[in-house]
Enzyme design. Structure first.
Site, PDB file in Angstrom:
ATOM      1  N   HIS B 412       0.840  -1.195   0.000  1.00  0.00           N
ATOM      2  CA  HIS B 412       0.000   0.000   0.000  1.00  0.00           C
ATOM      3  C   HIS B 412       0.872   1.240   0.000  1.00  0.00           C
ATOM      4  O   HIS B 412       1.819   1.333   0.768  1.00  0.00           O
ATOM      5  CB  HIS B 412      -0.912   0.003   1.230  1.00  0.00           C
ATOM      6  CG  HIS B 412      -1.877   1.137   1.266  1.00  0.00           C
ATOM      7  ND1 HIS B 412      -2.050   1.958   2.349  1.00  0.00           N
ATOM      8  CD2 HIS B 412      -2.722   1.621   0.310  1.00  0.00           C
ATOM      9  CE1 HIS B 412      -2.970   2.873   2.086  1.00  0.00           C
ATOM     10  NE2 HIS B 412      -3.397   2.700   0.852  1.00  0.00           N
ATOM     11  N   GLU B 414      -0.021   4.969   0.459  1.00  0.00           N
ATOM     12  CA  GLU B 414      -0.855   6.147   0.692  1.00  0.00           C
ATOM     13  C   GLU B 414       0.039   7.366   0.509  1.00  0.00           C
ATOM     14  O   GLU B 414       1.015   7.541   1.232  1.00  0.00           O
ATOM     15  CB  GLU B 414      -1.452   6.132   2.098  1.00  0.00           C
ATOM     16  CG  GLU B 414      -2.236   7.403   2.428  1.00  0.00           C
ATOM     17  CD  GLU B 414      -3.304   7.724   1.387  1.00  0.00           C
ATOM     18  OE1 GLU B 414      -4.162   6.865   1.118  1.00  0.00           O
ATOM     19  OE2 GLU B 414      -3.258   8.829   0.789  1.00  0.00           O
ATOM     20  N   HIS B 482      -6.573   4.254  -5.603  1.00  0.00           N
ATOM     21  CA  HIS B 482      -7.696   4.804  -4.843  1.00  0.00           C
ATOM     22  C   HIS B 482      -7.619   6.329  -4.835  1.00  0.00           C
ATOM     23  O   HIS B 482      -6.538   6.899  -4.789  1.00  0.00           O
ATOM     24  CB  HIS B 482      -7.714   4.231  -3.427  1.00  0.00           C
ATOM     25  CG  HIS B 482      -8.336   2.867  -3.388  1.00  0.00           C
ATOM     26  ND1 HIS B 482      -9.377   2.540  -2.570  1.00  0.00           N
ATOM     27  CD2 HIS B 482      -8.081   1.763  -4.132  1.00  0.00           C
ATOM     28  CE1 HIS B 482      -9.721   1.287  -2.779  1.00  0.00           C
ATOM     29  NE2 HIS B 482      -8.950   0.787  -3.721  1.00  0.00           N
ATOM     30  N   GLU B 483      -8.767   6.943  -4.878  1.00  0.00           N
ATOM     31  CA  GLU B 483      -8.908   8.400  -4.984  1.00  0.00           C
ATOM     32  C   GLU B 483      -8.227   8.991  -6.225  1.00  0.00           C
ATOM     33  O   GLU B 483      -7.704  10.108  -6.159  1.00  0.00           O
ATOM     34  CB  GLU B 483      -8.405   9.136  -3.735  1.00  0.00           C
ATOM     35  CG  GLU B 483      -9.118   8.763  -2.460  1.00  0.00           C
ATOM     36  CD  GLU B 483      -8.448   7.609  -1.736  1.00  0.00           C
ATOM     37  OE1 GLU B 483      -7.252   7.381  -1.957  1.00  0.00           O
ATOM     38  OE2 GLU B 483      -9.121   6.932  -0.948  1.00  0.00           O
ATOM     39  N   GLU B 507     -16.407   1.203   1.920  1.00  0.00           N
ATOM     40  CA  GLU B 507     -15.897   1.786   3.163  1.00  0.00           C
ATOM     41  C   GLU B 507     -16.849   2.822   3.773  1.00  0.00           C
ATOM     42  O   GLU B 507     -16.878   2.985   4.985  1.00  0.00           O
ATOM     43  CB  GLU B 507     -14.529   2.421   2.918  1.00  0.00           C
ATOM     44  CG  GLU B 507     -14.568   3.556   1.905  1.00  0.00           C
ATOM     45  CD  GLU B 507     -13.186   4.084   1.544  1.00  0.00           C
ATOM     46  OE1 GLU B 507     -12.182   3.476   1.932  1.00  0.00           O
ATOM     47  OE2 GLU B 507     -13.116   5.126   0.849  1.00  0.00           O
TER      48      GLU B 507
END
Lengths: 702, 702
Positions: B412, B414, B482-483, B507
């Site tokens: 991941h 972020e 994501h996003e 989510e």
């Protein structure tokens, strides 16, 4: 009439500040300089600086405006801590082998409701000036964002000083200096300038730091900054009526925001360098001392050097950066060989041979990588590939040959200011350099910054330059940054950051009205106070029409002055900038460039007047030999030097390279008279400097 | 009354455009769709689209405003080239094993004085819709900059269609859909939304693409874009009076500039997807066909998979992303172990065991690297280090254990939207992944974009997402973003770009009012038209108060509907999102998730109504087995499925997972009835779907 309002204002403040019993005065160890700080009844902080009994900065405000809180007023004094410091440190390279760092410190800790956290102002009083910075403390707000919209710091001058200034420009420091009284500052005179492709002058009264001034009593002061990290660069906005400067920070893309920081943080240091005379400014180490110690524990790989390279031949029209040969950098022509490309394997080998033969440590090669056909002024984000040579540049072979000859290749990274692209490629680019054993890079930032709206001297770019210094250090790469923000002494912290351009260099002589004779006499007292400059001295072919008889540009010095620059313009890297064939025509004159070192144990300023003349003597690192450079502006001058710095009882052979008979920078720049004399301590030497002339002397112990 | 002015305007245009003899009509190969383009007397280009005899886009403008030239008018027709195309291509993964790309093309080449270069509009007519894009030609202006200030493309609707829309938002696609007539569009209703931390809605009438609508005659159309590269994302601004949409591009930090491009360039495709019914939209491959073929020649390393991971347990309060255990992501607490950290070596091994035992290919681990203590909402540029695990995460051991068990770790990243920091670390981060044999990454862009002023869906970020897809591909890494901006079919070109979030995912059910029952019935017809979504289905513990009895949030479906989502929401990666312990409580129900594949040879839409219900049957890649998912909104429904897609003469065992007696998404979401029946081609199956219920069926050939 002008001074009356200043005086009244000052008295009023003095009364109100001191009446609050918050006033504290800090004196330098040798009592030369003092700074007094206090709060007025509104809780606004003010300070004043004196030097040898005279006020040099009269009562002036301190503080900030931020989006989160108005930090201009409503402060209370929580405490004031005082301490004394005295230590000595050894730079990895420099103008002397050790530097004393002796100061008294006052930390003025302020409380403020709105910030929910305190601000401290840290003052350091040196005998050679005052430094101060703001410490935004965190308390329980660690990680909180602070959006700085204005810095309120002021510098109230006490007279209409003679100043040497360039305009406040968000994007460039490559201006010619103007000398004149503060009351005459007006940047409008820079509007017609066309030689600087990327400039952004916003205000008639904004000037750059370091800003050097001479007071009526002969005191020289320079307002500068030190350790510029994570902040916009500091300009000064003059109020011509009150002769007060106010801090002006280069903005972010949002013109209302100067910087965005995270608690806790310190601003860069604001410094007022002080000296009784011009010479004293040049041995003033305040800026270096205010910077953090070196972060590089093993610096054995960092080596000052002279270098030559494939560069000036592009400026004078012999070769091109781009493979396609357009030279404009703005016509996409595909990769057609033109026969004019400078950075070929064969040409590089020629330079390697020349460097090896003459003791030059490095060869710079510009135009070696793809991208030069179409970039100039285009603001393209993806232009240069830093791991892809042109087809006629065999880096395997070049690197092998350089290794065989004991010469370093200096790689060139022109980013075209497309910073995101460069940052994405950095790791790969430095790994590529290491693969080929290349440990020096010259970076370039020509053009408007990407992302759009950013400025060369804004917070984001300031952080970029530091990041490049850090990453190159991690990769054992020495850095020479062109078109960055002007230096602020960070080469103490990152001693692999050898030099910056960040001023008007020699290159302007090749394609513009050039640099006036006073230019090289001004740089050491202004821009170079912050750190070394890669000026690229050593042009022997003063008229640059060698390859195009119609070319009218020229260098505005004599050849002898070009030699002297290797001593007067301090830098741990110095280019022998002219073409090898031009040096080979005058081997006797070139001998000084072969001999002059680039790292020093001692430095003496023998005489100095800002913008007029300068004579510097430096002792070679680890050796008893001295080298002297003496330069003048357009006025011819005679100097008598006294060898009182030589070791007693020893004899030296001095080789003097001086302007020959009838030398004149405009009409007869070429004659260089070379003579040898034996000298010892106490002897004198007469030098005659032509108009924009100079003298260079090597003094070798027998 | 509303339609009268539209009609008049339309007739006028038709007359004036066709009168110029510049009108050209392009018809799709099967004659279903036509597009007509022409210039009016002012040289303004207009177009019209018909579908099966009815006008679906009436006369609408084409063109651009740029800083360099007004490209709205004064065009002349230079030529119109027509060609026919028919080919078939095989996606690396997908809803079917081969896709036919059959269209007629019209290239409408225009001359324009001001640009000094021509513009071409390329139309492609498919039986399933019309695509067009602008080609900014270079002629002699290659490399010239074009600053796009507005796109003038319009879409004139021909009635007050029923639309499923979310507001035009520069930063987020994570909104609940609104269904209603075009005339009722008003994004003000989204103002109270607080669950989306970063949103920027600028206009009452701006809506996102793909925008799906149903006409009175049942025709479904969706206005979308394909191959979004080097441009701001396309929103649509509705004029509620005329029911005309105008293109609205997300801006750069300069709100007056939409994008900056370099000649020559093509805009992304503007696409109008057309279908006789809702089901047809789901097998419409127009967006994929308009994208470029795969740039990855050896795609053998790209493997669709199911996965589980350390993720939902943070959402429901069992564990924290940060080591310090604050969970807020906004309190710097230093690295004190809290005992609540999710991404530990031991916990990861537990998930690896679970994945290995149940045939899940991967384990996602969030919160493994330093930086999670203090980042959320802070806009810090340097937060996360993508090569530095927390002290309790031993990546050597985790990677070794995963290898031993035949499970992939999904790393991941972020970024906290600090994009420059991520771009600087990309090379190192992907090399680090490769060192540990990790070939899948989930990226995240939570928060406002850095550099400040950029938007999630603006040109710079659009280029960033593509850059990440390219660099991960070079490093043989599969990507789940994501996003990011919502997808536009670029997974054809970069088949390692497995999925995007870019919509309101599961989510939201863990910490907000959540997703209404219609949400999963709407996504396939809207957002998912552009590409797969990582929705993260499979929540068995519908009430999310497992670790905090005061937690009131819940998933707004039955458990059976959660199973059905694995088929109805197509993605080549599907998470088994709930905690292993929740699956282990219901092994019989979990069996469907174990069995359902993520790559398909065939897809059939058995029934569909946008926002209401959907039943999909898909045949497993390379196998004869079918899987069926059927879902409904808050209305319970009965369906009778017909097995007319099974191979004749074969028998199959169907396992039906359906809502149990009394099931209801709010009052009784848990009952799942499981039954097995033998079926063959032509048989029927009755399904009873509860309120927000569903059914999942595996059909295995005997």
């Amino acid at each position: 009439m002008k001074k009356i309002p200043i005086l009244i204002f000052s008295l009023f403040l003095l009364y109100s500040v001191t009446a609050q019993k918050t006033a504290r005065t800090l004196t330098s160890p040798g009592k030369a300089a003092t700074v007094t700080v206090g709060l007025n009844p509104a809780g606004e902080p003010f300070y004043r600086i004196t030097y040898r009994g005279a006020t040099v900065v009269d009562w002036s405000r301190l503080g900030f405006l931020t989006r989160e809180a108005d930090l201009s007023k409503n402060f209370t004094l929580i405490r004031a801590d005082v301490s004394a410091h005295d230590s000595t440190w050894k730079p990895v390279w420099g103008e002397e082998s050790s530097i004393r760092d002796r100061y008294n410190q006052l930390t003025y800790v302020l409380g403020h409701d709105k910030l929910g956290s305190a601000l401290a102002i840290e003052f350091r009083a040196y005998d050679e000036g005052i430094g101060f910075r703001y410490k935004f403390l965190a308390k329980d707000n660690e990680g909180r964002k602070i959006t700085v919209t204005d810095e309120l710091t002021e510098f109230q001058m006490t007279g209409d000083h003679l100043a040497w200034w360039i305009p406040g420009d968000y994007d460039s420091n490559e201006h010619v200096y103007t000398a004149g009284p503060l009351s005459a500052v007006n940047t409008d005179i820079y509007k017609p300038e066309t030689a600087i492709s990327t400039k952004h002058i916003v205000d008639r009264y904004n000037v750059q730091t370091p800003l050097t001034m001479r007071m009526q009593n002969g005191t020289h002061l320079s307002i500068a900054e030190a350790a510029l990290v994570d902040f916009g660069a500091l300009h000064l906005r003059l109020d011509p009526k009150t002769l007060k400067f106010k801090a002006f920070l280069i903005s972010t893309p949002d013109s209302l925001v100067k910087s965005v920081n995270t608690l806790p943080f310190n601003t860069p240091w604001r410094a007022v360098l002080l000296s009784r005379d011009a010479a004293g400014l040049l041995t003033n180490r305040l800026i270096l001392n205010l910077n953090e110690p070196s972060k590089i524990s093993d610096a054995s790989w960092i080596k000052p050097m002279k270098y030559c390279g494939i560069w000036w031949e592009m400026h004078v029209g012999k070769a091109t950066w781009d493979y396609a040969g357009s030279q404009t950098g703005s016509t996409a022509q595909g990769l057609q060989p033109s026969g004019k490309h400078g950075a070929t394997t064969a040409n590089t080998k020629k330079y390697i041979d020349f460097a090896a033969k003459n003791g030059l440590g490095g060869v710079l090669v510009e135009g070696w990588n793809v991208g030069w056909e179409d970039w100039f002024g285009k603001m393209k984000e993806e232009v240069f590939d830093f791991t892809k040579p042109y087809p006629d540049y065999d880096l395997d072979e070049v690197a092998r040959y350089a290794r065989e000859k004991g010469v370093q290749i200096i790689m060139h990274h022109e980013t075209s200011a497309a910073v995101p692209s460069y940052e994405r490629q950095m790791d790969a680019a430095y790994a590529y350099m290491n693969k080929y054993g290349i440990h020096a890079v010259k970076t370039g930032y020509v053009g408007k910054i990407l992302p759009r709206g950013e400025w060369h001297d804004g917070q984001r770019m300031v952080n970029h330059y530091v990041r490049v210094a850090e990453r190159t250090a991690q990769n054992h790469i020495m850095l020479d940054a062109h078109e960055p923000v002007r230096p602020s002494g960070l080469h103490r912290t990152y001693p692999n950051w050898m030099a910056c351009e960040a001023a008007r260099g020699q290159e302007f002589n090749a394609w513009s009205k050039g640099n006036p004779p006073s230019h090289e006499c001004t740089l050491p007292f202004t821009r170079i106070l912050g750190g070394p400059m890669d000026y690229t001295p050593g042009i022997f072919q003063i008229e640059v029409n060698q390859f195009d008889p119609n070319k009218k540009e020229r260098v505005h010095t004599t050849v002898a002055k070009q030699l002297a620059l290797y001593v007067t313009l301090y830098s741990p890297i110095q280019m022998a900038a002219d073409l090898p064939e031009n040096y080979e025509k005058r081997p006797d004159v070139f001998q000084f460039i072969r001999d002059v070192p680039v790292d020093w144990d001692e430095t003496r300023i023998l005489n100095a007047a800002v913008g007029d003349y300068l004579t510097v003597a430096r002792r070679e690192k680890g050796k008893p030999n001295w080298f002297i450079g003496s330069i003048t502006d357009e006025t011819p001058r005679d100097f008598t030097l006294k060898f009182d710095f030589l070791e007693a009882g020893k004899t030296y052979e001095a080789t003097v390279y001086e302007d020959g008979p009838g030398a004149h920078y405009e009409t007869n720049p070429y004659p260089v008279n070379i003579r040898k004399v034996t000298v010892k301590r106490g002897d004198t030497l007469k030098l005659k400097l032509a108009a924009s002339g100079g003298a260079a002397v090597s003094v070798i112990r027998k």
